[in-house]
Design a protein around this motif. Structure first.
Motif, PDB file in Angstrom:
ATOM      1  N   LEU A 133     -12.027 -11.311 -24.143  1.00 27.65           N
ATOM      2  CA  LEU A 133     -11.204 -11.823 -23.050  1.00 27.65           C
ATOM      3  C   LEU A 133     -10.334 -13.018 -23.408  1.00 27.65           C
ATOM      4  O   LEU A 133      -9.293 -13.221 -22.780  1.00 27.65           O
ATOM      5  CB  LEU A 133     -12.100 -12.209 -21.867  1.00 27.65           C
ATOM      6  CG  LEU A 133     -12.938 -11.102 -21.238  1.00 27.65           C
ATOM      7  CD1 LEU A 133     -13.890 -11.685 -20.200  1.00 27.65           C
ATOM      8  CD2 LEU A 133     -12.048 -10.037 -20.630  1.00 27.65           C
ATOM      9  N   CYS A 134     -10.749 -13.821 -24.373  1.00 28.34           N
ATOM     10  CA  CYS A 134     -10.111 -15.125 -24.569  1.00 28.34           C
ATOM     11  C   CYS A 134      -9.475 -15.322 -25.936  1.00 28.34           C
ATOM     12  O   CYS A 134      -9.159 -16.454 -26.304  1.00 28.34           O
ATOM     13  CB  CYS A 134     -11.129 -16.233 -24.328  1.00 28.34           C
ATOM     14  SG  CYS A 134     -11.832 -16.218 -22.673  1.00 28.34           S
ATOM     15  N   THR A 135      -9.297 -14.279 -26.711  1.00 31.31           N
ATOM     16  CA  THR A 135      -8.572 -14.405 -27.973  1.00 31.31           C
ATOM     17  C   THR A 135      -7.442 -13.379 -27.991  1.00 31.31           C
ATOM     18  O   THR A 135      -7.628 -12.251 -27.529  1.00 31.31           O
ATOM     19  CB  THR A 135      -9.488 -14.188 -29.199  1.00 31.31           C
ATOM     20  OG1 THR A 135     -10.070 -12.900 -29.143  1.00 31.31           O
ATOM     21  CG2 THR A 135     -10.572 -15.244 -29.266  1.00 31.31           C
ATOM     22  N   PRO A 136      -6.280 -13.769 -28.507  1.00 36.49           N
ATOM     23  CA  PRO A 136      -5.119 -12.866 -28.451  1.00 36.49           C
ATOM     24  C   PRO A 136      -5.072 -11.840 -29.585  1.00 36.49           C
ATOM     25  O   PRO A 136      -4.014 -11.372 -29.962  1.00 36.49           O
ATOM     26  CB  PRO A 136      -3.937 -13.834 -28.524  1.00 36.49           C
ATOM     27  CG  PRO A 136      -4.451 -14.986 -29.299  1.00 36.49           C
ATOM     28  CD  PRO A 136      -5.909 -15.104 -28.950  1.00 36.49           C
ATOM     29  N   VAL A 137      -6.223 -11.507 -30.137  1.00 40.29           N
ATOM     30  CA  VAL A 137      -6.327 -10.430 -31.130  1.00 40.29           C
ATOM     31  C   VAL A 137      -7.476  -9.535 -30.701  1.00 40.29           C
ATOM     32  O   VAL A 137      -8.307  -9.927 -29.884  1.00 40.29           O
ATOM     33  CB  VAL A 137      -6.565 -10.974 -32.556  1.00 40.29           C
ATOM     34  CG1 VAL A 137      -5.346 -11.714 -33.073  1.00 40.29           C
ATOM     35  CG2 VAL A 137      -7.781 -11.868 -32.607  1.00 40.29           C
ATOM     36  N   ALA A 138      -7.562  -8.373 -31.308  1.00 40.40           N
ATOM     37  CA  ALA A 138      -8.502  -7.365 -30.806  1.00 40.40           C
ATOM     38  C   ALA A 138      -9.833  -7.335 -31.542  1.00 40.40           C
ATOM     39  O   ALA A 138     -10.454  -6.294 -31.627  1.00 40.40           O
ATOM     40  CB  ALA A 138      -7.852  -5.994 -30.889  1.00 40.40           C
ATOM     41  N   ASP A 139     -10.322  -8.456 -32.046  1.00 39.91           N
ATOM     42  CA  ASP A 139     -11.557  -8.421 -32.822  1.00 39.91           C
ATOM     43  C   ASP A 139     -12.764  -7.980 -32.001  1.00 39.91           C
ATOM     44  O   ASP A 139     -13.554  -7.165 -32.450  1.00 39.91           O
ATOM     45  CB  ASP A 139     -11.830  -9.781 -33.477  1.00 39.91           C
ATOM     46  CG  ASP A 139     -10.901 -10.022 -34.654  1.00 39.91           C
ATOM     47  OD1 ASP A 139     -10.306  -9.050 -35.138  1.00 39.91           O
ATOM     48  OD2 ASP A 139     -10.774 -11.169 -35.084  1.00 39.91           O
ATOM     49  N   GLY A 140     -12.941  -8.529 -30.811  1.00 41.83           N
ATOM     50  CA  GLY A 140     -14.091  -8.144 -29.995  1.00 41.83           C
ATOM     51  C   GLY A 140     -14.043  -6.685 -29.567  1.00 41.83           C
ATOM     52  O   GLY A 140     -15.034  -5.966 -29.628  1.00 41.83           O
ATOM     53  N   SER A 143      -4.191 -13.565 -23.821  1.00 46.31           N
ATOM     54  CA  SER A 143      -5.090 -12.802 -24.691  1.00 46.31           C
ATOM     55  C   SER A 143      -4.941 -11.306 -24.468  1.00 46.31           C
ATOM     56  O   SER A 143      -4.961 -10.519 -25.419  1.00 46.31           O
ATOM     57  CB  SER A 143      -6.535 -13.238 -24.464  1.00 46.31           C
ATOM     58  OG  SER A 143      -6.682 -14.595 -24.819  1.00 46.31           O
ATOM     59  N   ALA A 144      -4.792 -10.894 -23.218  1.00 41.10           N
ATOM     60  CA  ALA A 144      -4.590  -9.471 -22.925  1.00 41.10           C
ATOM     61  C   ALA A 144      -3.297  -8.972 -23.555  1.00 41.10           C
ATOM     62  O   ALA A 144      -3.272  -7.890 -24.159  1.00 41.10           O
ATOM     63  CB  ALA A 144      -4.579  -9.238 -21.415  1.00 41.10           C
ATOM     64  N   ALA A 145      -2.235  -9.765 -23.452  1.00 45.34           N
ATOM     65  CA  ALA A 145      -0.951  -9.363 -24.043  1.00 45.34           C
ATOM     66  C   ALA A 145      -1.054  -9.293 -25.569  1.00 45.34           C
ATOM     67  O   ALA A 145      -0.615  -8.318 -26.185  1.00 45.34           O
ATOM     68  CB  ALA A 145       0.142 -10.339 -23.625  1.00 45.34           C
ATOM     69  N   GLY A 146      -1.634 -10.312 -26.173  1.00 48.07           N
ATOM     70  CA  GLY A 146      -1.777 -10.324 -27.629  1.00 48.07           C
ATOM     71  C   GLY A 146      -2.672  -9.213 -28.136  1.00 48.07           C
ATOM     72  O   GLY A 146      -2.374  -8.550 -29.136  1.00 48.07           O
ATOM     73  N   THR A 147      -3.770  -8.978 -27.430  1.00 47.92           N
ATOM     74  CA  THR A 147      -4.682  -7.903 -27.804  1.00 47.92           C
ATOM     75  C   THR A 147      -3.996  -6.550 -27.655  1.00 47.92           C
ATOM     76  O   THR A 147      -4.112  -5.683 -28.525  1.00 47.92           O
ATOM     77  CB  THR A 147      -5.952  -7.953 -26.941  1.00 47.92           C
ATOM     78  OG1 THR A 147      -6.634  -9.177 -27.204  1.00 47.92           O
ATOM     79  CG2 THR A 147      -6.874  -6.795 -27.236  1.00 47.92           C
ATOM     80  N   GLY A 148      -3.282  -6.377 -26.561  1.00 47.95           N
ATOM     81  CA  GLY A 148      -2.563  -5.124 -26.345  1.00 47.95           C
ATOM     82  C   GLY A 148      -1.572  -4.848 -27.466  1.00 47.95           C
ATOM     83  O   GLY A 148      -1.487  -3.724 -27.973  1.00 47.95           O
ATOM     84  N   MET A 149      -0.841  -5.885 -27.878  1.00 49.81           N
ATOM     85  CA  MET A 149       0.118  -5.710 -28.969  1.00 49.81           C
ATOM     86  C   MET A 149      -0.587  -5.377 -30.276  1.00 49.81           C
ATOM     87  O   MET A 149      -0.153  -4.487 -31.004  1.00 49.81           O
ATOM     88  CB  MET A 149       0.949  -6.979 -29.146  1.00 49.81           C
ATOM     89  CG  MET A 149       2.028  -7.147 -28.133  1.00 49.81           C
ATOM     90  SD  MET A 149       3.128  -8.516 -28.530  1.00 49.81           S
ATOM     91  CE  MET A 149       1.971  -9.823 -28.901  1.00 49.81           C
ATOM     92  N   SER A 150      -1.651  -6.098 -30.599  1.00 48.07           N
ATOM     93  CA  SER A 150      -2.321  -5.841 -31.872  1.00 48.07           C
ATOM     94  C   SER A 150      -2.974  -4.465 -31.886  1.00 48.07           C
ATOM     95  O   SER A 150      -2.959  -3.769 -32.901  1.00 48.07           O
ATOM     96  CB  SER A 150      -3.335  -6.945 -32.193  1.00 48.07           C
ATOM     97  OG  SER A 150      -4.413  -6.943 -31.290  1.00 48.07           O
ATOM     98  N   ILE A 151      -3.540  -4.038 -30.759  1.00 53.35           N
ATOM     99  CA  ILE A 151      -4.135  -2.706 -30.674  1.00 53.35           C
ATOM    100  C   ILE A 151      -3.049  -1.633 -30.746  1.00 53.35           C
ATOM    101  O   ILE A 151      -3.198  -0.617 -31.425  1.00 53.35           O
ATOM    102  CB  ILE A 151      -4.977  -2.560 -29.387  1.00 53.35           C
ATOM    103  CG1 ILE A 151      -6.286  -3.316 -29.527  1.00 53.35           C
ATOM    104  CG2 ILE A 151      -5.242  -1.115 -29.058  1.00 53.35           C
ATOM    105  CD1 ILE A 151      -7.304  -2.663 -30.433  1.00 53.35           C
ATOM    106  N   TRP A 152      -1.935  -1.847 -30.056  1.00 53.77           N
ATOM    107  CA  TRP A 152      -0.831  -0.891 -30.120  1.00 53.77           C
ATOM    108  C   TRP A 152      -0.350  -0.753 -31.564  1.00 53.77           C
ATOM    109  O   TRP A 152      -0.144   0.367 -32.052  1.00 53.77           O
ATOM    110  CB  TRP A 152       0.324  -1.343 -29.224  1.00 53.77           C
ATOM    111  CG  TRP A 152       1.528  -0.454 -29.358  1.00 53.77           C
ATOM    112  CD1 TRP A 152       1.740   0.742 -28.745  1.00 53.77           C
ATOM    113  CD2 TRP A 152       2.665  -0.688 -30.180  1.00 53.77           C
ATOM    114  NE1 TRP A 152       2.947   1.263 -29.146  1.00 53.77           N
ATOM    115  CE2 TRP A 152       3.535   0.407 -30.026  1.00 53.77           C
ATOM    116  CE3 TRP A 152       3.033  -1.718 -31.036  1.00 53.77           C
ATOM    117  CZ2 TRP A 152       4.748   0.491 -30.695  1.00 53.77           C
ATOM    118  CZ3 TRP A 152       4.239  -1.627 -31.708  1.00 53.77           C
ATOM    119  CH2 TRP A 152       5.087  -0.532 -31.523  1.00 53.77           C
TER     120      TRP A 152
END
Length: 193
Positions: A55-62, A130-139
């Motif tokens: 939830l709180c990091t802008p990358v998709a590690d979790g 974090s959601a935006a950053g995670t979404g981008m890295s996952i995409w």
């Protein structure tokens, strides 16, 4: 559907090692917290810590701990799996706030998570960033997983893959700058070297 093996593609091998390292860290953390406290507290702290990284990091590690094997086994896009991971992480925190709220005070990380979750303004913007950053890295990860053969690479390059990468990189820089600003507002100083 393409036939591929993680052994055949360097990107997949690197992703597999990253996945195994993340799982090892999570399991090791659970074992350590169970030893330091007790098994129930260790389980809550491991789950809450995992949810922090979701939830709180802008990358998709979790979320990568779940998304990568689901992608390899079932071909499901990691972006879709990440949405489910976010729902699970939110549910874990709702349950923890209901049944084990004192566990948030046991570590600095979970205490920080509690502060973020209980202070809508401005700290929920960390969740949005974090959601935006995670979404981008996952995409981007999904795009990389799609590029498994020369024909696929050619198709992606024809459709402006380089331009998408530049746009994502620019948005990533803006995301990281906003994220660091919010962290400094929380009194968290990250090492500079």
């Amino acid at each position: 559907m393409s036939n591929f093996s993680p052994r055949q593609h360097r990107t997949h091998i690197e992703s597999l090692w990253r996945f195994l390292a993340l799982v090892a860290v999570l399991v090791g953390y659970f074992v350590y917290m169970s030893w330091k406290f007790d098994a129930a507290t260790g389980a809550w702290l491991a789950l809450l810590s995992w949810s922090f990284f979701v939830l709180c990091t802008p990358v998709a590690d979790g979320g990568f701990i779940v998304a990568f094997p689901v992608r390899l086994l079932f071909g499901t896009r990691m972006l879709l799996t990440q949405v489910v991971v976010w729902i699970v992480a939110i549910a874990i925190n709702v349950a923890a706030m209901q049944y084990a709220p004192s566990n948030y005070a046991d570590t600095e990380l979970t205490n920080l998570l509690s502060k973020i979750l209980n202070t809508p303004w401005p700290y929920w913007s960390i969740l949005a960033i974090s959601a935006a950053g995670t979404g981008m890295s996952i995409w981007f990860g999904d795009e990389m997983m799609d590029v498994t053969s020369h024909a696929d690479r050619a198709k992606h390059h024809q459709h402006g893959f380089k331009y998408k990468f530049v746009v994502i990189a620019g948005f990533a820089v803006l995301t990281i700058l906003a994220y660091y600003h919010l962290l400094s507002d929380l009194g968290i100083a990250l090492p500079t070297s």
